[in-house]
Motif scaffolding. Structure first.
Motif, short mmCIF file in Angstrom:
data_model
loop_
_atom_site.label_atom_id
_atom_site.label_comp_id
_atom_site.label_asym_id
_atom_site.label_seq_id
_atom_site.Cartn_x
_atom_site.Cartn_y
_atom_site.Cartn_z
N SER A 17 -20.11 -16.03 -55.02
CA SER A 17 -18.91 -15.37 -55.53
C SER A 17 -18.28 -14.46 -54.49
CB SER A 17 -19.24 -14.54 -56.78
OG SER A 17 -19.73 -15.35 -57.82
N PHE A 19 -15.80 -11.19 -53.74
CA PHE A 19 -15.40 -9.94 -54.38
C PHE A 19 -14.45 -9.17 -53.49
CE2 PHE A 19 -19.42 -11.00 -56.29
CZ PHE A 19 -19.25 -10.69 -57.62
N ASP A 95 -13.20 -14.22 -56.48
CA ASP A 95 -13.41 -14.47 -57.90
C ASP A 95 -13.19 -13.22 -58.74
OD1 ASP A 95 -14.50 -17.26 -57.70
OD2 ASP A 95 -15.98 -16.23 -56.46
N TRP A 96 -13.50 -12.06 -58.16
CA TRP A 96 -13.50 -10.80 -58.91
C TRP A 96 -13.00 -9.67 -58.03
CZ3 TRP A 96 -15.13 -11.40 -63.89
CH2 TRP A 96 -15.91 -12.52 -64.16
N ILE A 98 -13.61 -5.43 -57.66
CA ILE A 98 -14.52 -4.35 -58.04
C ILE A 98 -13.82 -3.03 -57.73
CG2 ILE A 98 -16.68 -3.16 -57.54
CD1 ILE A 98 -17.89 -5.85 -56.78
N GLN A 113 -10.58 -7.01 -70.52
CA GLN A 113 -9.96 -8.03 -69.68
C GLN A 113 -9.01 -7.42 -68.65
OE1 GLN A 113 -8.59 -11.42 -71.89
NE2 GLN A 113 -10.51 -11.57 -72.99
N ARG A 115 -7.36 -6.53 -65.18
CA ARG A 115 -7.08 -7.35 -64.00
C ARG A 115 -6.47 -6.49 -62.91
NH1 ARG A 115 -7.70 -12.64 -64.54
NH2 ARG A 115 -6.34 -13.21 -62.82
N LEU A 124 -6.85 -10.71 -60.08
CA LEU A 124 -8.28 -10.97 -60.23
C LEU A 124 -8.84 -10.17 -61.41
CD1 LEU A 124 -9.31 -10.55 -56.49
CD2 LEU A 124 -9.27 -12.71 -57.77
N PRO A 125 -9.82 -10.73 -62.13
CA PRO A 125 -10.49 -9.93 -63.15
C PRO A 125 -11.18 -8.73 -62.48
CG PRO A 125 -11.52 -12.10 -62.96
CD PRO A 125 -10.38 -12.07 -62.01
N ILE A 127 -13.78 -5.44 -62.34
CA ILE A 127 -15.05 -4.87 -62.78
C ILE A 127 -15.10 -3.44 -62.26
CG2 ILE A 127 -17.57 -4.97 -62.58
CD1 ILE A 127 -17.11 -8.00 -61.89
N LEU A 145 -22.39 -9.47 -64.89
CA LEU A 145 -22.07 -10.88 -64.60
C LEU A 145 -23.34 -11.72 -64.41
CD1 LEU A 145 -19.32 -10.38 -61.87
CD2 LEU A 145 -18.95 -10.92 -64.27
N LYS A 148 -22.69 -15.56 -63.78
CA LYS A 148 -21.53 -15.89 -62.96
C LYS A 148 -21.67 -15.49 -61.51
CE LYS A 148 -18.53 -15.49 -66.92
NZ LYS A 148 -17.57 -14.67 -67.61
#
Length: 151
Positions: A17, A19, A95-96, A98, A113, A115, A124-125, A127, A145, A148
């Motif tokens: 993944s 980040f 993918d994500w 942070i 959710q 973004r 991006l989603p 976190i 995660l 994922k």
């Protein structure tokens, strides 16, 4: 919307993944990235830096790809200690996102959710990851995660 841009952030790969670590200057992006990379490697997993401080983003085949500007390739800032050379990968699909967070946590729970909006792609989603306390950042990320992360 543009198809490429350069932003203030740090990009890393953990397992399979990608980040994008985002936040204000001094929020701990580089320290969090180094911590996640070293913790993953100590567990025998793949982890690498793509870019620190400045990240080139491009929209390619509907995915956001991170690359490092040539002038800073392989370098990361350790605040208060200087610039260090580290192993890198030349690019990754993100993918994500942070966002490093510190206590007190306001809001206590992040928006559902959430973004990160970017100048390229659909964002991006996001976190929110605590960067202080007893829980290691990688353990927190694995809890958020579990299936994922590819670790």
């Amino acid at each position: 919307m543009t198809t490429s841009c350069n932003i203030h952030a740090t990009a890393i790969v953990l397992g399979t993944s990608g980040f994008l670590v985002t936040g204000a200057s001094g929020s701990g992006k580089s320290a969090l990235a180094l911590s996640l990379i070293s913790q993953a490697r100590r567990r025998g997993r793949f982890a690498a830096l793509v870019a620190d401080d400045r990240v080139d983003l491009a929209l390619e085949n509907g995915q956001i790809v991170a690359r490092c500007p040539p002038a800073i390739r392989g370098l990361i800032e350790i605040r208060g200690a200087g610039i260090a050379a580290v192993d890198i990968v030349p690019a990754c699909i993100l993918d994500w996102a942070i966002l490093p967070v510190k206590a007190p946590y306001e809001p206590r729970l992040p928006p559902e959710q959430e973004r990160l909006q970017l100048q390229v792609g659909d964002g991006l989603p996001m976190i929110r990851l605590p960067v202080e306390g007893a829980l290691s950042p990688l353990d927190a990320l694995l809890a958020i995660l579990p299936e994922k992360l590819g670790l």
